[in-house]
Design an enzyme around this catalytic site. Structure first.
Site, PDB file in Angstrom:
ATOM      1  CG  ASP A  11      -1.685   1.210   1.402  1.00 10.06           C
ATOM      2  OD1 ASP A  11      -2.430   1.593   0.280  1.00 10.06           O
ATOM      3  OD2 ASP A  11      -1.809   1.879   2.257  1.00 10.06           O
ATOM      4  CB  SER A  12       0.141   4.777  -0.456  1.00 13.31           C
ATOM      5  OG  SER A  12      -0.904   4.955   0.212  1.00 13.31           O
ATOM      6  CE1 TYR A  43       2.381   5.183  -3.654  1.00 14.51           C
ATOM      7  CE2 TYR A  43       0.940   3.174  -4.172  1.00 14.51           C
ATOM      8  CZ  TYR A  43       2.168   3.852  -3.729  1.00 14.51           C
ATOM      9  OH  TYR A  43       3.100   2.907  -3.599  1.00 14.51           O
ATOM     10  N   GLY A  44      -2.943   8.970  -4.218  1.00 12.99           N
ATOM     11  CA  GLY A  44      -4.162   9.478  -4.642  1.00 12.99           C
ATOM     12  C   GLY A  44      -4.186  10.424  -6.000  1.00 12.99           C
ATOM     13  CB  CYS A  74      -3.358   0.554  -2.539  1.00 15.02           C
ATOM     14  SG  CYS A  74      -3.221   2.214  -3.025  1.00 15.02           S
ATOM     15  CG  ASN A  75      -9.706   0.895  -2.483  1.00 18.34           C
ATOM     16  OD1 ASN A  75     -10.441   0.225  -3.076  1.00 18.34           O
ATOM     17  ND2 ASN A  75      -8.957   0.992  -1.365  1.00 18.34           N
ATOM     18  CB  THR A  76      -4.745   4.713  -5.227  1.00 13.41           C
ATOM     19  OG1 THR A  76      -5.507   5.629  -4.492  1.00 13.41           O
ATOM     20  CG2 THR A  76      -4.643   5.862  -6.386  1.00 13.41           C
ATOM     21  CD  GLU A 152       0.675   6.383   5.971  1.00 11.38           C
ATOM     22  OE1 GLU A 152       1.917   6.327   6.257  1.00 11.38           O
ATOM     23  OE2 GLU A 152      -0.164   5.585   5.667  1.00 11.38           O
ATOM     24  CB  CYS A 184      -9.191   5.106   0.583  1.00 11.36           C
ATOM     25  SG  CYS A 184      -7.679   5.108   1.146  1.00 11.36           S
ATOM     26  CB  THR A 185      -6.947   0.157   2.206  1.00  9.97           C
ATOM     27  OG1 THR A 185      -5.474   0.911   1.780  1.00  9.97           O
ATOM     28  CG2 THR A 185      -7.330  -0.957   1.355  1.00  9.97           C
ATOM     29  CG  HIS A 186      -4.517   5.030   4.351  1.00 12.52           C
ATOM     30  ND1 HIS A 186      -4.295   4.678   3.289  1.00 12.52           N
ATOM     31  CD2 HIS A 186      -3.459   5.261   5.013  1.00 12.52           C
ATOM     32  CE1 HIS A 186      -2.814   4.740   3.174  1.00 12.52           C
ATOM     33  NE2 HIS A 186      -2.327   4.985   4.364  1.00 12.52           N
TER      34      HIS A 186
HETATM   35  N1  DGL Z   1      -4.648   3.265   1.020  1.00 13.71           N
HETATM   36  C1  DGL Z   1      -4.575   3.849  -0.343  1.00 13.71           C
HETATM   37  C2  DGL Z   1      -5.876   3.456  -1.121  1.00 13.71           C
HETATM   38  O1  DGL Z   1      -6.563   2.542  -0.816  1.00 13.71           O
HETATM   39  C3  DGL Z   1      -4.234   5.223  -0.364  1.00 13.71           C
HETATM   40  C4  DGL Z   1      -4.083   5.945  -1.459  1.00 13.71           C
HETATM   41  C5  DGL Z   1      -3.294   7.290  -1.301  1.00 13.71           C
HETATM   42  O2  DGL Z   1      -1.979   7.160  -0.711  1.00 13.71           O
HETATM   43  O3  DGL Z   1      -3.648   8.389  -1.700  1.00 13.71           O
HETATM   44  O4  DGL Z   1      -6.266   3.903  -2.205  1.00 13.71           O
END
Ligand code: DGL
Length: 270
Positions: A11-12, A43-44, A74-76, A152, A184-186
């Site tokens: 993930d990011s 990453y978004g 990570c969805n992105t 974060e 988003c996994t966060h």
């Molecule tokens: N956890 C990432 C997701 O699911 C976060 C993306 C990001 O870093 O913006 O998209």
């Protein structure tokens, strides 16, 4: 041969931990390598090519550590890179699915909200899934700018997070949603706050358990001779400050009453 398989997860940042904890439930005896790319987080707002480059480097690293299957937690990154990764690396990949289908099917008000990053909304997966399963559902989408950064920074339960989330969900409440999809996994880190600010009848949809079930299915199909028994460990790698990942690992362990087996933490620049 009954060789031990290692599952790579990335993930990011710390968001993928919300997926990892579900994976551990399905594979308590397998080893995992978790890569948090906090040097490149978020990453978004990044464009597709950049996320493909970053993801390729991470996959090469996870392969060098022996991963035989990878969960893009990570969805992105899933939205931007999974087609490319599947075309270039010959191992199974599991990505995050936007949980639009269960939300649209379950909705009684015929109105659902989706909170995700810009990159996720721009991706083919989100657009196709929405067209397929929610064509007759009112979908209120909201980019969660700033939310990943709050997690974060360890501020997932803070006044700042509460105010931002209130701002993001209000247009959804105005449209009478009864399901909120966490795209988003966060964002599952915010579930305690979301439960405080959302009316009780709203269902929060976290796709992580479904992704873990899908991972188990693909694992069994891909490695029919593999044993799910072995010497479990979780090695956590950060491309930036490893301290924050460690503290969020501890938050998950405390909140969920779990222990990631034989964990070790490393910092590495790719
Ligand atoms: N956890 C990432 C997701 O699911 C976060 C993306 C990001 O870093 O913006 O998209």
């Amino acid at each position: 041969m009954n060789s031990q398989h290692i599952i790579g997860v990335f993930d990011s940042g710390a968001g993928g931990l919300t997926v990892l904890k579900e994976l551990i439930g399905h594979f308590p005896s397998l080893p995992f390598i978790y890569f948090a790319d906090n040097a490149n987080c978020p990453y978004g707002p990044k464009d597709t090519d950049e996320i493909i480059n970053i993801s390729t480097r991470i996959i090469n690293f996870l392969l060098s550590k022996g991963s035989s299957m990878i969960v893009v937690a990570c969805n992105t990154a899933t939205a931007s890179a999974i087609d490319y990764l599947r075309g270039h690396f010959h191992i199974p990949f599991i990505g995050m699915e936007p949980a639009v289908k269960p939300a649209a099917l379950g909705s009684k008000t015929n109105s659902i909200g989706i909170l995700a990053t810009e990159g996720t909304f721009n991706g083919r997966l989100y657009q196709e899934t929405t067209a397929k399963y929610a064509a007759n559902t009112n979908v209120v989408y909201q980019i969660g700018d700033g939310l990943v950064e709050l997690v974060e920074q360890g501020k997932y339960y803070s006044e700042e997070a509460k105010e931002l989330l209130k701002k993001y969900v209000q247009p959804m409440l105005d449209k009478n949603i009864d399901h909120l999809v966490l795209g988003c996994t966060h964002y599952p880190f915010f579930i305690p706050i979301l439960k405080e600010i959302l009316p009780e009848h709203i269902t929060i949809v976290n796709p992580a358990p479904a992704v873990a079930r899908q991972t188990e299915k693909v694992f069994l199909e891909s490695f029919p001779l593999a044993s799910k028994q072995g010497d479990p460990f979780v090695h956590f790698y950060s491309s930036g400050n490893g301290g924050i990942l460690k503290s969020l690992v501890e938050v998950i362990e405390r909140n969920e009453g779990i222990t990631f087996p034989n964990k070790k933490f490393f910092e590495i620049k790719l």
